[in-house]
Write a protein that holds these residues in place. Structure first.
Motif, short mmCIF file in Angstrom:
data_model
loop_
_atom_site.label_atom_id
_atom_site.label_comp_id
_atom_site.label_asym_id
_atom_site.label_seq_id
_atom_site.Cartn_x
_atom_site.Cartn_y
_atom_site.Cartn_z
N ALA A 1 0.83 -1.20 0.00
CA ALA A 1 0.00 0.00 0.00
C ALA A 1 0.87 1.25 0.00
CB ALA A 1 -0.91 -0.01 1.22
N TRP A 2 1.93 1.24 0.81
CA TRP A 2 2.78 2.43 0.86
C TRP A 2 3.51 2.65 -0.46
CZ3 TRP A 2 1.30 5.97 3.56
CH2 TRP A 2 0.98 5.86 4.90
N VAL A 3 3.90 1.54 -1.10
CA VAL A 3 4.58 1.70 -2.38
C VAL A 3 3.61 2.34 -3.39
CG1 VAL A 3 5.60 0.47 -4.32
CG2 VAL A 3 6.25 -0.12 -1.99
N ALA A 4 2.35 1.91 -3.39
CA ALA A 4 1.35 2.51 -4.29
C ALA A 4 1.20 3.99 -3.99
CB ALA A 4 0.01 1.78 -4.15
N ILE A 5 1.13 4.32 -2.70
CA ILE A 5 0.91 5.72 -2.34
C ILE A 5 2.15 6.55 -2.67
CG2 ILE A 5 0.53 7.24 -0.36
CD1 ILE A 5 -1.35 5.11 0.75
N LEU A 6 3.32 5.97 -2.51
CA LEU A 6 4.54 6.70 -2.88
C LEU A 6 4.56 6.94 -4.39
CD1 LEU A 6 7.31 7.89 -2.06
CD2 LEU A 6 8.31 5.71 -2.67
N TRP A 7 4.21 5.91 -5.15
CA TRP A 7 4.15 6.03 -6.61
C TRP A 7 3.21 7.19 -6.98
CZ3 TRP A 7 6.80 4.50 -10.60
CH2 TRP A 7 6.22 4.44 -11.86
N ALA A 8 2.04 7.23 -6.35
CA ALA A 8 1.09 8.30 -6.63
C ALA A 8 1.71 9.66 -6.34
CB ALA A 8 -0.17 8.10 -5.78
N ASN A 9 2.42 9.75 -5.22
CA ASN A 9 2.87 11.06 -4.77
C ASN A 9 4.16 11.53 -5.41
OD1 ASN A 9 0.97 12.29 -2.77
ND2 ASN A 9 1.06 10.17 -2.10
N ILE A 10 4.91 10.60 -6.02
CA ILE A 10 6.06 11.04 -6.80
C ILE A 10 5.56 11.93 -7.93
CG2 ILE A 10 7.80 10.24 -8.44
CD1 ILE A 10 8.23 7.84 -6.63
N PHE A 11 4.48 11.46 -8.59
CA PHE A 11 3.94 12.25 -9.70
C PHE A 11 3.35 13.57 -9.21
CE2 PHE A 11 3.89 7.96 -11.46
CZ PHE A 11 4.68 8.22 -12.56
N PHE A 12 2.70 13.48 -8.04
CA PHE A 12 2.13 14.71 -7.48
C PHE A 12 3.23 15.71 -7.17
CE2 PHE A 12 1.01 16.91 -3.44
CZ PHE A 12 0.09 17.79 -3.98
N PHE A 13 4.33 15.22 -6.59
CA PHE A 13 5.40 16.12 -6.19
C PHE A 13 6.07 16.76 -7.40
CE2 PHE A 13 9.87 16.69 -4.62
CZ PHE A 13 9.57 17.77 -3.82
N ILE A 14 6.30 15.95 -8.44
CA ILE A 14 6.90 16.51 -9.67
C ILE A 14 5.98 17.56 -10.28
CG2 ILE A 14 7.55 15.93 -12.04
CD1 ILE A 14 8.40 13.18 -10.98
N HIS A 15 4.70 17.21 -10.34
CA HIS A 15 3.71 18.11 -10.92
C HIS A 15 3.65 19.45 -10.15
CE1 HIS A 15 -0.39 17.66 -13.18
NE2 HIS A 15 0.35 18.62 -13.66
N LEU A 16 3.63 19.31 -8.81
CA LEU A 16 3.54 20.51 -7.98
C LEU A 16 4.80 21.36 -8.09
CD1 LEU A 16 1.70 21.89 -5.87
CD2 LEU A 16 2.94 20.68 -4.12
N THR A 17 5.96 20.69 -8.18
CA THR A 17 7.21 21.45 -8.29
C THR A 17 7.23 22.24 -9.61
OG1 THR A 17 8.26 19.67 -7.09
CG2 THR A 17 9.71 21.25 -8.12
N LEU A 18 6.77 21.60 -10.68
CA LEU A 18 6.72 22.31 -11.96
C LEU A 18 5.79 23.52 -11.87
CD1 LEU A 18 6.63 19.28 -14.41
CD2 LEU A 18 8.52 20.87 -14.03
N MET A 19 4.69 23.35 -11.16
CA MET A 19 3.75 24.46 -10.99
C MET A 19 4.38 25.57 -10.15
SD MET A 19 0.91 23.87 -12.57
CE MET A 19 -0.50 24.70 -11.83
#
Lengths: 244, 498
Positions: B442-460
């Motif tokens: 479960a944590w690996v799935a959530i980390l996978w989700a949030n890697i994309f979120f973090f990249i997206h947010l940093t670009l913003m």
């Protein structure tokens, strides 16, 4: 809703709960009256006696997160059956039965009662007795057994001497506390608490101060002292405990 | 709620963009540093979780042993991510609803940096073996006064912008929730830290107050912020008034009256006064009422607007968060019941409850708010629908795995094995194994989700978002203009419209 009525509501709702659940019970628990061992006039007052480095041992226990897997609470039988598990709630053999649930004075000398978060590991309320039992089987002292267990909880060769029996601990998922050990030059007969593996002709692995203090604390965990009659939930044990 | 069915005037648009501009830096700082802490916490969480079923993972180093990685993971999640996401949403939402631009972006930024520094020191303190061993309060004791001081420097501006609000006197329900959280947090935090760390109290009462603190922080800080954000987002995106105002006010006061009593059931069975344990359990169960009240009210507001729900990332995350809150309410009833405590008290259940509260409910609501707020303060649109979808679905699967498999099935299985006192302890350890592995997944799935979120947010944050006046929606239509409509500079497009 105006700001004034909002604030009054906030302070009343939170303040009442705060007084009833935090302030008053904490004040009362800070000054518990002494209790006599029995109804007799010349009975002693109950006093829990502990020795050992309880305070700083408990701090090391906390800092390394032992409480995340080990509890220190024997619940009453209506909330759990751990009191019946062998050597968890006290000693039970032909001579004596000292098993009892946790008492409010059992954490004397500690700042914070480490009740524990989970039981991924076994309850430690009476670890002192279990360490002695393990040590007797493996031909070690309780101190040596505990130190060796801290060094490698999955140690399959926990054994000293020839008559000792090997205990299979390979299933344990407890982290080892390697930072509490160091290599030291072998001097004289060596350290009695040195680990019996990784020892060469010139050096041996010995526990640092931290491991010694933590071991001392763990071995004081014998929370089965006889309780006053008025608090004893198993009165038939009172005689056995008193004679112990 | 701010639900003008008529088109906003030019004056409104100018005021809103002035508010957004005034808060751009503090809000983006809280969101990006919060997301970075979320990543740190997830990595520590994965390490800790793997170590429960494979203790030699990454070697037996002292820094990342389970007993240090696990507290560091939870504290980074609570203070690094949870509190900072809450701060960002609090200051922006309060400024928008009070229609007052911020004049204190500098103070907010300084306080935010101090907060982050304190969390860094605290996390390093735990990992290097200076933790206090009090759950959710493991940071070395010098950290909490710093956290409280920087909190005060942040929250005071939220209260002030409420006091100087423009327009009609009637405040929105979201404002009451935020204001209440502003008052509850220091009261809870100060009480817990003074009683547990400073005053000489009975060791059992210190442990009991720690249990109360954890429950109070969830019910009286994370829950009100999450609900405030959900009310705002749903009303705003569906352009409708909140379904029933009396429900929302009733839900608020029910929470205020019930929640402060909850939490002492964490130490049930310990020798503290009985009424504390059972009042705590009863209040924790009753707390389901205000949560379900607010949840139903939000869901009713979005009902019959399935198109917005399907297309708006903010609404989708928010509604998922509200379902998480209703699940939290039900799980709270189950876990606080004295018959269940027998099995769940020392099992994975407590952790599952924390994760459902902090991630399944609160974080999902915060993601909803972030997907709404960030395009407004940066004046750029989110880059990719696919990144948002990945973030959403992996988060949902991760939380469902933790909730259904590990918390409901796993903890009772584990508890039953512990209760089976005739079997050796090894059997209780072995029965936990599959659920420990499940938590790691479960944590690996959530980390996978949030890697994309973090990249997206940093670009913003770097203002590399799309320069367009069309928000990024989750529809799958194709058109000649591209998925988001006409591209172009948002400032030019807006001035052309005006």
């Amino acid at each position: 809703m105006t700001l004034k009525s909002f604030l009054i509501g906030m302070f009343a709702s939170f303040g009442l709960a705060w007084l009833c659940m935090i302030a008053i019970p904490t004040a009362k628990m800070a000054s518990l009256p002494p209790v006599k061992m029995s109804g007799e006039e010349d009975a002693e007052f109950y006093q829990r006696k502990t020795t050992g480095r309880v305070l700083n041992g408990a701090q090391i226990y906390a800092a390394n997160g032992c409480y995340t897997c080990h509890s220190q609470l024997i619940r009453p039988t209506y909330l759990g059956s751990q009191i019946f598990r062998k050597d968890v709630a006290g000693v039970s053999n032909a001579d004596a039965d000292t098993r009892r649930e946790t008492h409010y004075d059992d954490y004397r000398g500690e700042e914070y009662a480490q009740l524990g978060l989970t039981r991924m590991g076994p309850d430690l309320s009476n670890y002192g007795y279990r360490a002695e039992a393990y040590a007797a089987r493996t031909g070690m002292t309780a101190e040596q057994w505990t130190v060796a267990h801290l060094y490698n909880p999955r140690n399959e060769e926990l054994q000293l001497g020839e008559q000792g029996e090997e205990i299979d601990m390979s299933w344990s998922n407890c982290p080892s506390q390697l930072q509490m050990f160091e290599d030291k030059d072998l001097v004289g007969q060596g350290d009695s608490l040195a680990i019996n593996i990784n020892t060469t002709a010139m050096t041996q692995v010995v526990p640092r101060e931290q491991a010694r203090v933590l071991t001392d604390y763990l071995l004081t965990l014998k929370r089965d002292s006889a309780l006053p009659e008025s608090m004893n939930n198993a009165p038939q044990n009172a005689g056995a405990a008193a004679t112990k | 709620m701010s639900t003008q069915s008529n088109a906003p005037t030019t004056e409104d648009i100018e005021l809103r963009s002035e508010i957004d501009r005034s808060l751009r830096h503090p809000v983006m700082f809280f969101f990006t540093s919060g997301a970075a802490w979320l990543a740190v916490s997830l990595i520590l969480g994965i390490i800790a979780s793997i170590k429960t079923h494979n203790p030699a993972f990454l070697g037996e180093g002292s820094f990342i042993q389970y007993g240090r990685a696990f507290p560091a993971h939870i504290n980074a999640l609570v203070y690094g991510w949870g509190a900072q996401a809450a701060f960002g949403v609090m200051i922006w939402l309060m400024a928008r609803l009070s229609r007052q631009p911020s004049r204190n972006a500098g103070t907010l930024l300084v306080a935010g940096h101090v907060w982050n520094l304190a969390v860094i020191l605290g996390t390093v303190g735990i990992l290097s073996g200076h933790g206090t061993g009090k759950h959710w309060m493991e940071f070395p004791t010098f950290v909490w006064p710093v956290l409280l001081a920087s909190y005060a420097a942040i929250a005071i501006w939220v209260v002030i912008s409420f006091r100087v609000r423009r327009g009609d006197d009637a405040a929105y329900i979201s404002q009451w929730y935020i204001l209440a959280a502003c008052i509850w947090f220091p009261w809870i935090f100060l009480t817990a830290n003074l009683y547990v760390n400073v005053f000489d109290v009975h060791p059992l009462m210190a442990a009991a107050i720690n249990g109360w603190y954890r429950q109070a922080l969830v019910l009286l800080f994370f829950v009100p912020i999450g609900i405030a954000s959900a009310y705002y987002i749903t009303a705003k995106i569906t352009a409708r008034a909140v379904y029933n105002y009396s429900y929302s006010a009733g839900g608020f006061w029910a929470l205020a009256i019930i929640a402060p009593w909850a939490g002492f059931h964490a130490v049930m069975g310990s020798p503290i006064p009985m009424f504390l344990q059972y009042t705590g359990a009863a209040a924790s169960m009753l707390a389901a009422v205000p949560l379900i009240f607010a949840g139903v009210n939000v869901l009713k507001t979005t009902a019959s607007n399935s198109e917005a729900l399907a297309h708006s990332p903010s609404l989708r995350f928010t509604v998922a968060g509200i379902f998480g809150m209703i699940a939290l309410a039900i799980l709270g009833v189950i876990l606080a019941h004295p018959d269940a405590i027998r099995y769940s008290q020392f099992s994975l259940a407590g952790y599952g409850y924390d994760i459902l509260a902090l991630y399944g409910f609160f974080s999902m609501c915060m993601f909803g708010a972030i997907y709404f707020i960030v395009p407004r303060v940066t004046r750029r649109e989110w880059l990719s629908r696919r990144l948002i979808r990945t973030h959403f679905w992996f988060s949902v699967y991760g939380v469902l795995l933790i909730l259904l498999f590990c918390t409901l099935l796993g903890s009772f299985q584990q508890g039953a094995a512990q209760e089976n006192f005739n079997q050796p302890w090894k059997q209780a350890v072995n029965s936990t194994y599959p659920y420990a592995v499940g938590t790691t997944f479960a944590w690996v799935a959530i980390l996978w989700a949030n890697i994309f979120f973090f990249i997206h947010l940093t670009l913003m944050w770097l203002r590399l978002g799309r320069r367009s006046s069309h928000p990024t929606l989750l529809n799958r239509d194709h058109s000649a203009l591209g998925p988001h409509g006409a591209e172009g500079d948002i400032d030019e497009l807006e001035s052309a419209q005006a």
